[in-house]
Write a protein that holds these residues in place. Structure first.
Motif, PDB file in Angstrom:
ATOM      1  N   ARG A  80       0.752  -1.318  -0.015  1.00 17.66           N
ATOM      2  CA  ARG A  80       0.001   0.185  -0.385  1.00 17.66           C
ATOM      3  C   ARG A  80       0.824   1.149   0.274  1.00 17.66           C
ATOM      4  O   ARG A  80       0.489   2.180  -0.015  1.00 17.66           O
ATOM      5  CB  ARG A  80      -0.736   0.022   1.420  1.00 17.66           C
ATOM      6  CG  ARG A  80      -2.250  -1.310   1.030  1.00 17.66           C
ATOM      7  CD  ARG A  80      -2.902  -1.063   2.312  1.00 17.66           C
ATOM      8  NE  ARG A  80      -4.068  -2.236   2.793  1.00 17.66           N
ATOM      9  CZ  ARG A  80      -3.993  -3.095   3.621  1.00 17.66           C
ATOM     10  NH1 ARG A  80      -2.708  -3.243   4.439  1.00 17.66           N
ATOM     11  NH2 ARG A  80      -4.734  -4.124   3.604  1.00 17.66           N
TER      12      ARG A  80
ATOM     13  N   HIS B   8       2.232   2.055  -3.188  1.00 21.17           N
ATOM     14  CA  HIS B   8       1.101   2.315  -4.420  1.00 21.17           C
ATOM     15  C   HIS B   8       1.019   4.198  -4.288  1.00 21.17           C
ATOM     16  O   HIS B   8       1.045   4.991  -5.309  1.00 21.17           O
ATOM     17  CB  HIS B   8      -0.308   1.339  -4.356  1.00 21.17           C
ATOM     18  CG  HIS B   8      -1.409   1.984  -4.844  1.00 21.17           C
ATOM     19  ND1 HIS B   8      -1.353   1.715  -6.393  1.00 21.17           N
ATOM     20  CD2 HIS B   8      -2.473   2.987  -4.710  1.00 21.17           C
ATOM     21  CE1 HIS B   8      -3.069   2.346  -7.044  1.00 21.17           C
ATOM     22  NE2 HIS B   8      -3.141   2.733  -6.130  1.00 21.17           N
TER      23      HIS B   8
ATOM     24  N   ARG C 115       1.857   6.401  -6.792  1.00 19.00           N
ATOM     25  CA  ARG C 115       0.453   7.563  -7.054  1.00 19.00           C
ATOM     26  C   ARG C 115       1.470   9.475  -7.190  1.00 19.00           C
ATOM     27  O   ARG C 115       1.361  10.476  -8.000  1.00 19.00           O
ATOM     28  CB  ARG C 115      -0.454   7.740  -6.203  1.00 19.00           C
ATOM     29  CG  ARG C 115      -0.954   5.978  -6.741  1.00 19.00           C
ATOM     30  CD  ARG C 115      -1.834   6.137  -8.168  1.00 19.00           C
ATOM     31  NE  ARG C 115      -2.774   5.919  -8.263  1.00 19.00           N
ATOM     32  CZ  ARG C 115      -3.481   5.028  -9.430  1.00 19.00           C
ATOM     33  NH1 ARG C 115      -2.480   5.178 -10.434  1.00 19.00           N
ATOM     34  NH2 ARG C 115      -4.446   4.042  -9.220  1.00 19.00           N
TER      35      ARG C 115
ATOM     36  N   ALA D 239       5.386  -0.338  -7.934  1.00 17.07           N
ATOM     37  CA  ALA D 239       5.050  -0.930  -6.594  1.00 17.07           C
ATOM     38  C   ALA D 239       5.159  -2.065  -6.353  1.00 17.07           C
ATOM     39  O   ALA D 239       4.486  -2.581  -5.642  1.00 17.07           O
ATOM     40  CB  ALA D 239       3.197   0.269  -6.563  1.00 17.07           C
TER      41      ALA D 239
ATOM     42  N   ARG E 248      -6.212  -0.904  -3.923  1.00 17.42           N
ATOM     43  CA  ARG E 248      -5.766   0.209  -4.555  1.00 17.42           C
ATOM     44  C   ARG E 248      -6.628   1.844  -4.689  1.00 17.42           C
ATOM     45  O   ARG E 248      -6.202   2.717  -4.620  1.00 17.42           O
ATOM     46  CB  ARG E 248      -5.192  -0.189  -6.520  1.00 17.42           C
ATOM     47  CG  ARG E 248      -4.771  -1.284  -5.944  1.00 17.42           C
ATOM     48  CD  ARG E 248      -3.337  -0.994  -7.963  1.00 17.42           C
ATOM     49  NE  ARG E 248      -4.881  -1.405  -8.445  1.00 17.42           N
ATOM     50  CZ  ARG E 248      -4.983  -2.954  -8.991  1.00 17.42           C
ATOM     51  NH1 ARG E 248      -4.596  -3.575  -8.488  1.00 17.42           N
ATOM     52  NH2 ARG E 248      -5.963  -2.674  -9.794  1.00 17.42           N
TER      53      ARG E 248
END
Length: 297
Positions: free
Chosen positions: A256, A259, A263, A270, A284
């Motif tokens: 997480r 990710h 972003r 990731a 996600r």
């Protein structure tokens, strides 16, 4: 031994990887530059957030060297030491200052962790950060006698308290602050970011510290300056994102965090190393929504 100033945020960093699970050194260097510009006090390398247990020894050494080189003295580099027995820890300790416990089970003879930290300190000549972690996450909750034995060891300058228990946190902080050596109490509990400072933490060493780092640095500063309204405002912005990162199953928090960093444009990809699993679309989406709610996207 010179005592480092640990009063601030130490971000536990992820290890950027490519699709084949090899280390993405270019992303790692860019990531270190980004974090160093956020005002953090230090970077913790090769710990659980960075998939330290899933790295080869030569990879851990390479990552440590890259981070130290790229940081260039702008921030402290706190290196994780994952060893399963004392002699192994001593051999690995030339550049390492964060021993991750090589012992489990309760009750624990205080001399076991005390002698372990003493051996690593003597072998490395570097300051150490002790680590109290709840057993559900693979750690040990220490007795008061054990904490005193560890923290009275020459070279142990701080403790990361991550019991995820506010009562135990307060008791540990009170005991540590009463010791003549004056060790630093670092928060390791991502579930009460602000409250830990109000309960006695002087700094933090957090996996979540690698996200919204600037805002967490500002929150720490607001507490020190007694600007509690601003500190609570920042807490209310950060805690929902933190809760999304550490949602069940907790083991997915590394994926997480990666990710989220992808972003934000900090790292390129990731990927995590098996047996860790990639995130589902729902996971996600949860992180994306939390980033947007926090105003980071």
């Amino acid at each position: 031994m010179e005592r480092p100033d640990l009063n601030g945020l130490i971000a536990a960093i992820v290890t950027p990887m490519r699709s084949d699970a090899s280390i993405d050194e270019e992303s790692l260097r860019r990531y270190v530059d980004w974090l160093a510009g956020q005002g953090v006090r230090g970077l913790a390398v090769n710990v659980d957030t960075g998939e330290g247990p899933h790295l080869f020894p030569e990879e851990r050494l390479r990552i440590l060297r890259i981070v130290a080189e790229q940081a260039g003295g702008r921030v402290l580099v706190v290196a994780g030491l994952a060893a399963s027995f004392t002699e192994q820890a001593c051999r690995l300790a030339a550049d390492l200052v964060f021993p991750i416990s090589a012992y489990q089970g309760e009750p624990l003879d205080p001399e076991i962790p005390a002698s372990y930290h003493r051996a690593v300190a003597e072998a490395s000549g570097l300051p150490l950060i002790a680590f109290q972690l709840q057993p559900a996450l693979g750690g040990v909750n220490f007795s008061a006698e054990t904490i005193e034995a560890i923290m009275s060891t020459d070279g142990v300058v701080a403790i990361k308290e991550a019991s995820f228990d506010a009562k135990r946190f307060v008791e540990t902080a009170r005991l540590v602050k009463s010791l003549p050596s004056g060790p630093t109490v670092l928060n390791g509990n991502d579930n009460f970011l602000l409250e830990a400072y109000l309960l006695g933490a002087e700094g933090a060493l957090l996996g979540f510290g690698t996200l919204a780092a600037r805002e967490q640095v500002q929150m720490h500063r607001a507490v020190r300056e007694n600007d509690l309204p601003h500190a609570f405002e920042l807490r209310d912005m950060l805690q929902p994102l933190c809760d999304a990162i550490f949602a069940l199953p907790v083991r997915d928090y590394r994926a997480r965090v990666k990710h989220a960093l992808m972003r934000l444009g900090v790292i390129d990809e990731a990927h995590v190393r098996p047996p860790l699993r990639p995130l589902s679309k729902d996971a996600r989406d949860l992180v994306d929504g939390a980033l947007k709610e926090a105003g980071l996207r």
